[in-house]
Design an enzyme around this catalytic site. Structure first.
Site, PDB file in Angstrom:
ATOM      1  N   GLY A 197       0.831  -1.210   0.000  1.00  0.00           N
ATOM      2  CA  GLY A 197       0.000   0.000   0.000  1.00  0.00           C
ATOM      3  C   GLY A 197       0.857   1.247   0.000  1.00  0.00           C
ATOM      4  O   GLY A 197       0.612   2.188   0.751  1.00  0.00           O
ATOM      5  N   ALA A 198       1.871   1.259  -0.884  1.00  0.00           N
ATOM      6  CA  ALA A 198       2.901   2.309  -0.847  1.00  0.00           C
ATOM      7  C   ALA A 198       2.700   3.408  -1.875  1.00  0.00           C
ATOM      8  O   ALA A 198       3.537   4.314  -1.963  1.00  0.00           O
ATOM      9  CB  ALA A 198       4.285   1.685  -1.048  1.00  0.00           C
ATOM     10  N   GLY A 217      -1.294   7.742   0.446  1.00  0.00           N
ATOM     11  CA  GLY A 217      -1.497   7.790   1.883  1.00  0.00           C
ATOM     12  C   GLY A 217      -0.228   7.678   2.701  1.00  0.00           C
ATOM     13  O   GLY A 217       0.858   8.091   2.281  1.00  0.00           O
ATOM     14  N   ILE A 218      -0.356   7.076   3.886  1.00  0.00           N
ATOM     15  CA  ILE A 218       0.802   6.976   4.776  1.00  0.00           C
ATOM     16  C   ILE A 218       1.851   6.017   4.226  1.00  0.00           C
ATOM     17  O   ILE A 218       3.032   6.152   4.533  1.00  0.00           O
ATOM     18  CB  ILE A 218       0.398   6.558   6.203  1.00  0.00           C
ATOM     19  N   GLY A 219       1.432   5.062   3.402  1.00  0.00           N
ATOM     20  CA  GLY A 219       2.395   4.162   2.786  1.00  0.00           C
ATOM     21  C   GLY A 219       3.331   4.904   1.861  1.00  0.00           C
ATOM     22  O   GLY A 219       4.556   4.693   1.886  1.00  0.00           O
ATOM     23  N   SER A 265      -5.441  -0.665  13.621  1.00  0.00           N
ATOM     24  CA  SER A 265      -6.308   0.490  13.846  1.00  0.00           C
ATOM     25  C   SER A 265      -6.948   0.382  15.218  1.00  0.00           C
ATOM     26  O   SER A 265      -7.185  -0.728  15.731  1.00  0.00           O
ATOM     27  CB  SER A 265      -7.403   0.553  12.772  1.00  0.00           C
ATOM     28  N   TYR A 297     -14.142  -4.504   8.649  1.00  0.00           N
ATOM     29  CA  TYR A 297     -12.904  -3.744   8.834  1.00  0.00           C
ATOM     30  C   TYR A 297     -12.337  -3.959  10.240  1.00  0.00           C
ATOM     31  O   TYR A 297     -11.141  -4.200  10.407  1.00  0.00           O
ATOM     32  CB  TYR A 297     -13.177  -2.258   8.592  1.00  0.00           C
TER      33      TYR A 297
END
Length: 283
Positions: free
Chosen positions: A10-11, A14-16, A138, A162
């Site tokens: 997930g790079a 976002g934060i990735g 999370s 989730y």
């Protein structure tokens, strides 16, 4: 981080993406996984002016399918001698239930089982030596439960799915840290905060509007990435394992997420679903 190889799922957003960019700037060789070729190309274009593209390779892999994870791992093990930092970050929220070709609900598969499989295959092929493993969970875990006999959630609700996937990542962290006792490998989980990311991007035409709302109420990706960067780089925590962080701070887990019996049961189910032996192959 020079001479360190970092794998981030997930790079491409976002934060990735923020974590990948920062670690590359620090000299790490970064392998960034994105779900589509187009997202990988977009991420590359964003970094052209940063003069760090030589430190980052983006690879496309749809994390909803088991065979894709196997193919990705085959590529990684033939290319890299060791993964020094593994950041299991890719995740989705799916408003409607969807299953992959193996009949597994996609939220639990993408957010958790794909990372379980990836991590296990890297271990089986001796690619995680003296490494740090970071599982992005999370605070949603707090109201979650694992439906061990019903991971696919016959009665589906997007938040329930989730929450379950994020609790699964914490239980995975707990048992993996236990299995790696006395090995020079650490595994920790983290809640980076409510971040304005593309977490809702796989929900059809409504996705852009949902992501706008998330970005309005969430923290910046730069703020959210601080915890991941800290876990990947700090010497202060290089011996810590099996912990849960909120940002850069260790936080005590609620009892249901700190239960080894549940963690072992989930490990066994996950191994069966992944087609793996329950034994972890380590030296």
């Amino acid at each position: 981080m020079h001479n360190k190889t970092v794998l981030i799922t997930g790079a491409t957003s976002g934060i990735g993406f923020e974590t990948a960019k920062t670690l590359a700037e620090k000299g790490a060789k970064v392998i960034g996984i994105g779900s589509r070729e187009s997202s990988c190309l977009s991420a590359k274009n964003k970094l052209k002016k940063k003069n760090i593209l030589e430190n980052i390779e983006f690879i496309s892999c749809d994390f909803s399918e088991k065979n894709n994870i196997i193919k990705l791992t085959d590529r990684l093990i033939t290319t890299y001698s060791n993964i020094d930092v593994l950041i299991n970050n890719a995740g989705v929220i799916l408003l409607k239930k969807s299953t992959n070709s193996n009949g597994i609900e996609k939220t639990i598969f993408i957010n958790y089982l794909s990372h379980f499989l990836l991590t296990r295959l890297l271990f089986d092929n001796k690619k995680l030596q003296n490494s740090r493993i970071i599982n992005v969970s999370s605070i949603a875990y707090e109201k979650a439960e694992i439906e061990f006999e019903n991971l696919n959630l016959s009665t589906y609700h997007w938040m329930k799915a989730y929450r379950q996937s994020k609790l699964a990542l914490i239980l995975f962290t707990k048992i993996l840290a236990n299995k790696l006792n006395k090995k020079n490998i650490t595994v920790n989980s983290i809640h980076p905060g409510l971040i304005g990311t593309n977490l809702l991007s796989k929900n059809g035409w409504i996705s852009p509007f949902l992501n706008i709302l998330l970005k309005l109420f969430g923290k910046s990706t730069k703020t959210g990435a601080k915890g991941l960067i800290y876990l990947a780089t700090s010497d202060d925590i290089k011996q810590l394992t099996g912990k849960y962080f909120e940002g850069v701070n260790i936080t005590k887990l609620l009892n249901h997420a700190d239960d080894m019996k549940s963690a072992k049961k989930l490990w066994d189910i996950s191994s069966k679903l992944s087609g793996l032996n329950t034994d972890l192959l380590i030296d």
